[in-house]
Design a protein around this motif. Sequence first.
Motif, PDB file in Angstrom:
ATOM      1  N   PHE A 132       0.834  -1.205   0.000  1.00 16.45           N
ATOM      2  CA  PHE A 132       0.000   0.000   0.000  1.00 16.45           C
ATOM      3  C   PHE A 132       0.867   1.253   0.000  1.00 16.45           C
ATOM      4  N   GLY A 133       1.946   1.229   0.817  1.00 17.09           N
ATOM      5  CA  GLY A 133       2.859   2.363   0.864  1.00 17.09           C
ATOM      6  C   GLY A 133       3.518   2.622  -0.474  1.00 17.09           C
ATOM      7  N   LEU A 134       3.927   1.561  -1.162  1.00 22.08           N
ATOM      8  CA  LEU A 134       4.532   1.719  -2.479  1.00 22.08           C
ATOM      9  C   LEU A 134       3.543   2.320  -3.472  1.00 22.08           C
ATOM     10  N   LEU A 307       3.988   4.156   5.945  1.00 22.37           N
ATOM     11  CA  LEU A 307       3.543   2.776   5.775  1.00 22.37           C
ATOM     12  C   LEU A 307       4.726   1.843   5.501  1.00 22.37           C
ATOM     13  N   ILE A 308       5.710   2.310   4.708  1.00 25.58           N
ATOM     14  CA  ILE A 308       6.877   1.480   4.426  1.00 25.58           C
ATOM     15  C   ILE A 308       7.678   1.226   5.689  1.00 25.58           C
ATOM     16  N   ASN A 309       7.936   2.285   6.457  1.00 26.12           N
ATOM     17  CA  ASN A 309       8.768   2.143   7.647  1.00 26.12           C
ATOM     18  C   ASN A 309       8.074   1.377   8.764  1.00 26.12           C
ATOM     19  N   GLN A 310       6.751   1.449   8.818  1.00 25.31           N
ATOM     20  CA  GLN A 310       6.012   0.829   9.919  1.00 25.31           C
ATOM     21  C   GLN A 310       5.236  -0.409   9.486  1.00 25.31           C
ATOM     22  N   ARG A 311       5.619  -1.027   8.358  1.00 23.19           N
ATOM     23  CA  ARG A 311       4.814  -2.131   7.832  1.00 23.19           C
ATOM     24  C   ARG A 311       4.769  -3.320   8.790  1.00 23.19           C
ATOM     25  N   LEU A 314       2.489  -2.346  11.766  1.00 26.22           N
ATOM     26  CA  LEU A 314       1.093  -2.301  11.342  1.00 26.22           C
ATOM     27  C   LEU A 314       0.541  -3.706  11.107  1.00 26.22           C
ATOM     28  N   ALA A 315       1.374  -4.602  10.580  1.00 25.62           N
ATOM     29  CA  ALA A 315       0.932  -5.979  10.372  1.00 25.62           C
ATOM     30  C   ALA A 315       0.634  -6.661  11.703  1.00 25.62           C
ATOM     31  N   SER A 316       1.487  -6.445  12.706  1.00 29.51           N
ATOM     32  CA  SER A 316       1.250  -7.028  14.027  1.00 29.51           C
ATOM     33  C   SER A 316      -0.017  -6.462  14.653  1.00 29.51           C
ATOM     34  N   TRP A 318      -2.618  -5.266  13.036  1.00 30.94           N
ATOM     35  CA  TRP A 318      -3.773  -5.776  12.317  1.00 30.94           C
ATOM     36  C   TRP A 318      -4.088  -7.209  12.733  1.00 30.94           C
ATOM     37  N   GLU A 319      -3.063  -8.026  12.904  1.00 32.75           N
ATOM     38  CA  GLU A 319      -3.284  -9.406  13.321  1.00 32.75           C
ATOM     39  C   GLU A 319      -3.874  -9.478  14.717  1.00 32.75           C
ATOM     40  N   SER A 320      -3.464  -8.555  15.587  1.00 30.92           N
ATOM     41  CA  SER A 320      -4.009  -8.560  16.955  1.00 30.92           C
ATOM     42  C   SER A 320      -5.470  -8.153  16.987  1.00 30.92           C
ATOM     43  N   ARG A 321      -5.933  -7.457  15.936  1.00 29.81           N
ATOM     44  CA  ARG A 321      -7.327  -7.023  15.892  1.00 29.81           C
ATOM     45  C   ARG A 321      -8.259  -8.090  15.334  1.00 29.81           C
ATOM     46  N   GLN A 322      -7.703  -9.133  14.722  1.00 32.53           N
ATOM     47  CA  GLN A 322      -8.533 -10.170  14.137  1.00 32.53           C
ATOM     48  C   GLN A 322      -9.051 -11.118  15.219  1.00 32.53           C
ATOM     49  N   PRO A 323     -10.305 -11.599  15.063  1.00 37.04           N
ATOM     50  CA  PRO A 323     -10.843 -12.536  16.067  1.00 37.04           C
ATOM     51  C   PRO A 323     -10.062 -13.837  16.070  1.00 37.04           C
ATOM     52  N   TYR A 324      -9.923 -14.392  17.262  1.00 35.65           N
ATOM     53  CA  TYR A 324      -9.153 -15.634  17.408  1.00 35.65           C
ATOM     54  C   TYR A 324      -9.966 -16.815  16.901  1.00 35.65           C
ATOM     55  N   GLU A 325      -9.335 -17.613  16.043  1.00 30.09           N
ATOM     56  CA  GLU A 325      -9.966 -18.827  15.529  1.00 30.09           C
ATOM     57  C   GLU A 325      -9.059 -20.013  15.849  1.00 30.09           C
ATOM     58  N   PRO A 326      -9.498 -20.916  16.735  1.00 36.55           N
ATOM     59  CA  PRO A 326      -8.642 -22.053  17.085  1.00 36.55           C
ATOM     60  C   PRO A 326      -8.410 -22.952  15.885  1.00 36.55           C
ATOM     61  N   ASP A 327      -7.238 -23.542  15.850  1.00 34.18           N
ATOM     62  CA  ASP A 327      -6.900 -24.447  14.766  1.00 34.18           C
ATOM     63  C   ASP A 327      -7.781 -25.689  14.822  1.00 34.18           C
TER      64      ASP A 327
END
Length: 344
Positions: A132-134, A307-311, A314-316, A318-327
């Motif tokens: 997105f940053g690019l 966005l480039i420097n903090q990618r 930001l990914a971490s 975003w992942e923490s905001r996703q609902p937990y789904e057990p394997d």
Amino acid sequence: MFFKSSESRLPVLPVLLISPFFLWGTAMVAMKGVIHQTAPLFLATVRLAPAGVLILLVAAWMGRPQPSGWRAWGWIALFALVDGTLFQGFLAEGLVRTGAGLGSVMIDSQPLAVALMARFLFGEQVRIWGWFGLLFGVMGISLLGLPEGVIQAALHGGITPTIGVDMVEQLFQNGQWLMLMAALSMAVGTVLVRYVSRHADPIAATGWHMVLGGIPLLIGSAMLEVEPWQHLDLSDWTAMAYSTVFGSAIAYGLFFYFAAKGNLTSLSSLTFLTPVFALIFGNLFLGEVLTSLQSFGVMLTLVSIYLINQRDRLASWWESRQPYEPDPPTNSDLTTEKPKASIR
């Protein structure tokens, strides 16, 4: 945390952290203010070589080892050519035909090129936020570098062959493409540092690459430029001294000090402050005003740099905001599950 808790409580630490980017941004304004009283190659030489000598003196005082061996000097020579001669040469030549704030934005777009080169050379992940940053960066640089008439024509009727020829001519008449070349030179130099540091101390190599990179600039100035210093007054020399001592030697010294003490990714995320300072002080001292399209391009470019420097961060997030789904259970889990008691 960037530093240890005991160090992070120092009241001057936030000021020191942003000082390299403040010095780089204001040095662009100082160079722009004096560029029409001197010659670009001479100005680039004065900013580069004396600052390298100062860094070498500090490196010697700190007891840093000097480069040894042909591999170390070979990489330093290549580093000097790309990040010293080409970068400072393109920067100074570009300042003749563009503003300090706009030029700083163009140069500090180099994280976009670094991210792409690191992806293909070292396998570093760009991640979705980086892509997105690019994208934002390409859009922002296009708004900054392309002539406004070409952009308007593309939005309303498309680019004809005649407009395309005019676009090429206008690109070579303004300084944006030179600043973009400076950004690419700096990006390649940033990648080269990884190879240089394998064979030489990075602080000493930085000083030597500035000294060696200034030699071709000095030769070019002596051969091509006429009376580069004869029309300079005391205020002009003061501005050049500020760019050399504060904008190069001290700024690079502080940057490398903090890079050695803390997290480089966190420090690099402050890069977007450099064009902000250049835009603010360029407006205050030089009366530089951007068009609406250029202002929108600046905004997109700053967003892309962030966005480039903090990618990764930001990914971490975003992942923490996703609902937990057990394997889902595997076959081994099903076979080892204890049998339930039967009901008779």
